[in-house]
Design a protein around this motif. Structure first.
Motif, PDB file in Angstrom:
ATOM      1  N   ARG A  21      15.436  -1.734  13.364  1.00 33.26           N
ATOM      2  CA  ARG A  21      14.728  -2.970  13.107  1.00 33.26           C
ATOM      3  C   ARG A  21      14.071  -2.943  11.735  1.00 33.26           C
ATOM      4  O   ARG A  21      13.523  -1.926  11.318  1.00 33.26           O
ATOM      5  N   PRO A  22      14.085  -4.067  11.002  1.00 36.91           N
ATOM      6  CA  PRO A  22      13.393  -4.112   9.722  1.00 36.91           C
ATOM      7  C   PRO A  22      11.898  -3.850   9.892  1.00 36.91           C
ATOM      8  O   PRO A  22      11.284  -4.305  10.858  1.00 36.91           O
ATOM      9  N   ARG A  23      11.320  -3.112   8.954  1.00 39.83           N
ATOM     10  CA  ARG A  23       9.892  -2.847   8.957  1.00 39.83           C
ATOM     11  C   ARG A  23       9.203  -3.737   7.930  1.00 39.83           C
ATOM     12  O   ARG A  23       9.822  -4.313   7.051  1.00 39.83           O
ATOM     13  N   ALA A  24       7.874  -3.826   8.035  1.00 45.69           N
ATOM     14  CA  ALA A  24       7.108  -4.540   7.037  1.00 45.69           C
ATOM     15  C   ALA A  24       7.275  -3.864   5.680  1.00 45.69           C
ATOM     16  O   ALA A  24       7.586  -2.686   5.591  1.00 45.69           O
ATOM     17  N   VAL A  25       7.074  -4.633   4.627  1.00 43.27           N
ATOM     18  CA  VAL A  25       7.208  -4.098   3.279  1.00 43.27           C
ATOM     19  C   VAL A  25       6.031  -3.185   2.967  1.00 43.27           C
ATOM     20  O   VAL A  25       4.869  -3.564   3.149  1.00 43.27           O
ATOM     21  N   GLU A  26       6.320  -1.964   2.521  1.00 40.66           N
ATOM     22  CA  GLU A  26       5.283  -1.051   2.040  1.00 40.66           C
ATOM     23  C   GLU A  26       5.053  -1.303   0.562  1.00 40.66           C
ATOM     24  O   GLU A  26       5.999  -1.557  -0.189  1.00 40.66           O
ATOM     25  N   VAL A  27       3.818  -1.215   0.114  1.00 40.27           N
ATOM     26  CA  VAL A  27       3.490  -1.407  -1.293  1.00 40.27           C
ATOM     27  C   VAL A  27       3.093  -0.066  -1.886  1.00 40.27           C
ATOM     28  O   VAL A  27       2.117   0.553  -1.451  1.00 40.27           O
ATOM     29  N   LEU A  28       3.857   0.408  -2.849  1.00 36.37           N
ATOM     30  CA  LEU A  28       3.621   1.689  -3.494  1.00 36.37           C
ATOM     31  C   LEU A  28       3.031   1.459  -4.877  1.00 36.37           C
ATOM     32  O   LEU A  28       3.558   0.664  -5.664  1.00 36.37           O
ATOM     33  N   THR A  29       1.949   2.154  -5.173  1.00 33.94           N
ATOM     34  CA  THR A  29       1.353   2.073  -6.497  1.00 33.94           C
ATOM     35  C   THR A  29       1.773   3.289  -7.319  1.00 33.94           C
ATOM     36  O   THR A  29       2.209   4.304  -6.781  1.00 33.94           O
ATOM     37  N   SER A  30       1.640   3.164  -8.630  1.00 29.99           N
ATOM     38  CA  SER A  30       2.096   4.221  -9.536  1.00 29.99           C
ATOM     39  C   SER A  30       0.923   5.074 -10.001  1.00 29.99           C
ATOM     40  O   SER A  30      -0.244   4.746  -9.777  1.00 29.99           O
ATOM     41  N   ARG A  31       1.262   6.179 -10.662  1.00 29.70           N
ATOM     42  CA  ARG A  31       0.252   7.004 -11.333  1.00 29.70           C
ATOM     43  C   ARG A  31       0.685   7.183 -12.779  1.00 29.70           C
ATOM     44  O   ARG A  31       1.869   7.179 -13.104  1.00 29.70           O
ATOM     45  N   SER A  32      -0.298   7.328 -13.671  1.00 32.92           N
ATOM     46  CA  SER A  32      -0.010   7.449 -15.096  1.00 32.92           C
ATOM     47  C   SER A  32       0.291   8.894 -15.454  1.00 32.92           C
ATOM     48  O   SER A  32      -0.429   9.811 -15.032  1.00 32.92           O
ATOM     49  N   LEU A 234       5.583  -1.323  -6.508  1.00 29.48           N
ATOM     50  CA  LEU A 234       6.931  -1.285  -5.966  1.00 29.48           C
ATOM     51  C   LEU A 234       6.867  -1.579  -4.486  1.00 29.48           C
ATOM     52  O   LEU A 234       6.137  -0.922  -3.740  1.00 29.48           O
ATOM     53  N   GLY A 235       7.616  -2.586  -4.057  1.00 27.35           N
ATOM     54  CA  GLY A 235       7.686  -2.914  -2.640  1.00 27.35           C
ATOM     55  C   GLY A 235       8.901  -2.262  -2.008  1.00 27.35           C
ATOM     56  O   GLY A 235      10.019  -2.358  -2.541  1.00 27.35           O
ATOM     57  N   TYR A 236       8.682  -1.600  -0.875  1.00 28.79           N
ATOM     58  CA  TYR A 236       9.761  -0.896  -0.177  1.00 28.79           C
ATOM     59  C   TYR A 236      10.108  -1.631   1.108  1.00 28.79           C
ATOM     60  O   TYR A 236       9.239  -1.936   1.940  1.00 28.79           O
ATOM     61  N   ALA A 237      11.412  -1.904   1.297  1.00 29.56           N
ATOM     62  CA  ALA A 237      11.912  -2.529   2.522  1.00 29.56           C
ATOM     63  C   ALA A 237      12.923  -1.596   3.170  1.00 29.56           C
ATOM     64  O   ALA A 237      13.900  -1.190   2.540  1.00 29.56           O
TER      65      ALA A 237
END
Length: 333
Positions: A21-32, A234-237
């Motif tokens: 089943r599709p999951r909700a979109v995860e939101v990933l943040t970056s690091r410098s 970055l959004g992960y699906a």
């Protein structure tokens, strides 16, 4: 591009899906991460991170710029090695000169793909050209599967034709999307595309239901399947989506990079610029580079020394799994 961290972490990359089943979109943040030196150009690293180490076989994503070269000096990455992976260079603005130990000498320009296969071993340099005033783009890595991780060195160049979408455009540099297909060879099924979504527009893309996808936002304020994403996120699906819906809620066009592929089932160790399967793989690759082995060849035409490899940690390099995806798609970093 080299991973120039002085103490790079070892990572296990594995993307097994938990159900259909599709999951909700995860939101990933970056690091410098600085690329070295007191006036270093800084990149925003979205992959790998603790929340997620792979999207398909995509195992590394650096997003940089717009970078004022007069302030930072631009990109100047000395000869450095790679094993077990492919590098994907994609620019929005500026120009980079690429040289490698295969003998390739090429320019990376906006809208043009340069893909290098490291396989058993390759070395290369990346230097922004004198005429570049602003540098802006992404550098991506793809993990090679076991049966191909010792592949021959290779270099490919491709200029995709923009494909019109209802509400935007796509430049498909790897894989297939919106009726367009890239001829560039990869060792696992992949998707890579630059997308532009007009202000206020909604774009729906049919995608492979077996792929997981990542949407990196360069400019604009968009929603991916209803989840808000800001620039540099970055959004992960997860696998299971037959379509991805992108909504640009901003007053200007949004520029995005869409990555995808089936979950990478193999467990691998990624340390510095090497991908292997065991601690010993990494040790051997590092020793070969430090000792000037023919394994990585020689880059001609760079006026400087090679990058030395960082010191290995005192502990044995061990793989690390992707954590389980939490329900509800919280923001992760």
């Amino acid at each position: 591009m080299s991973n120039t961290e002085a103490r790079p972490a070892e990572l296990r990359c594995g993307g097994r899906s938990d159900g259909d089943r599709p999951r909700a979109v995860e939101v990933l943040t970056s690091r410098s991460v600085p690329l070295g030196g007191p006036r270093a150009m800084t990149v925003r690293r979205t992959l790998p991170q603790r929340a997620r180490t792979l999207i398909g076989a995509w195992c590394f994503a650096d997003h940089y710029g717009p970078d004022d070269v007069a302030e930072t000096g631009g990109m100047d990455v000395a000869p450095h090695p790679h094993t077990g992976l492919q590098t994907v260079s994609w620019l929005f603005t500026g120009e980079i000169e690429h040289r490698d130990s295969l003998g390739s000498h090429a320019l990376v320009r906006p809208g043009e793909l340069n893909l290098m296969t490291g396989g058993w071993g390759i070395s290369h340099t990346e230097v922004s050209t004198p005429g570049t005033t602003v540098l802006h783009g992404v550098q991506l890595w793809v993990a090679l599967p076991e049966e191909h991780r010792h592949a021959e060195r290779d270099f490919q160049h491709y200029v995709p034709t923009p494909v019109p979408l209802d509400g935007g455009t796509a430049r498909v540099f790897l894989g297939t999307l919106a009726g367009d297909a890239s001829p560039v060879r990869t060792f696992t099924p992949l998707l890579g595309a630059e997308l532009s979504v007009a202000a206020g527009a909604t774009v729906t893309l049919d995608v492979d239901v077996h792929f997981e996808h990542g949407l990196l936002v360069d400019t604009g304020h968009v929603r991916l399947n209803g989840t808000a994403l800001e620039p540099t996120e970055l959004g992960y699906a997860a696998p299971g989506h037959e379509a991805l819906t992108l909504v640009n809620e901003g007053p200007e066009p949004a520029r995005l990079v869409l990555l995808g592929g089936p979950p990478f089932e193999e467990e691998i160790i990624m340390w510095w610029n090497f991908i292997g399967r065991t601690h010993e793989d990494i040790v051997r690759a590092r020793e070969a580079w430090q000792n000037g082995s023919d394994r990585f060849g020689r880059v001609e035409g760079y006026p400087g020394d090679r990058l030395p490899a960082p010191a290995l940690p005192h502990s044995t390099l061990t793989p690390r799994k992707n954590p389980a995806r939490p329900a509800g798609g919280p923001r992760l970093s």
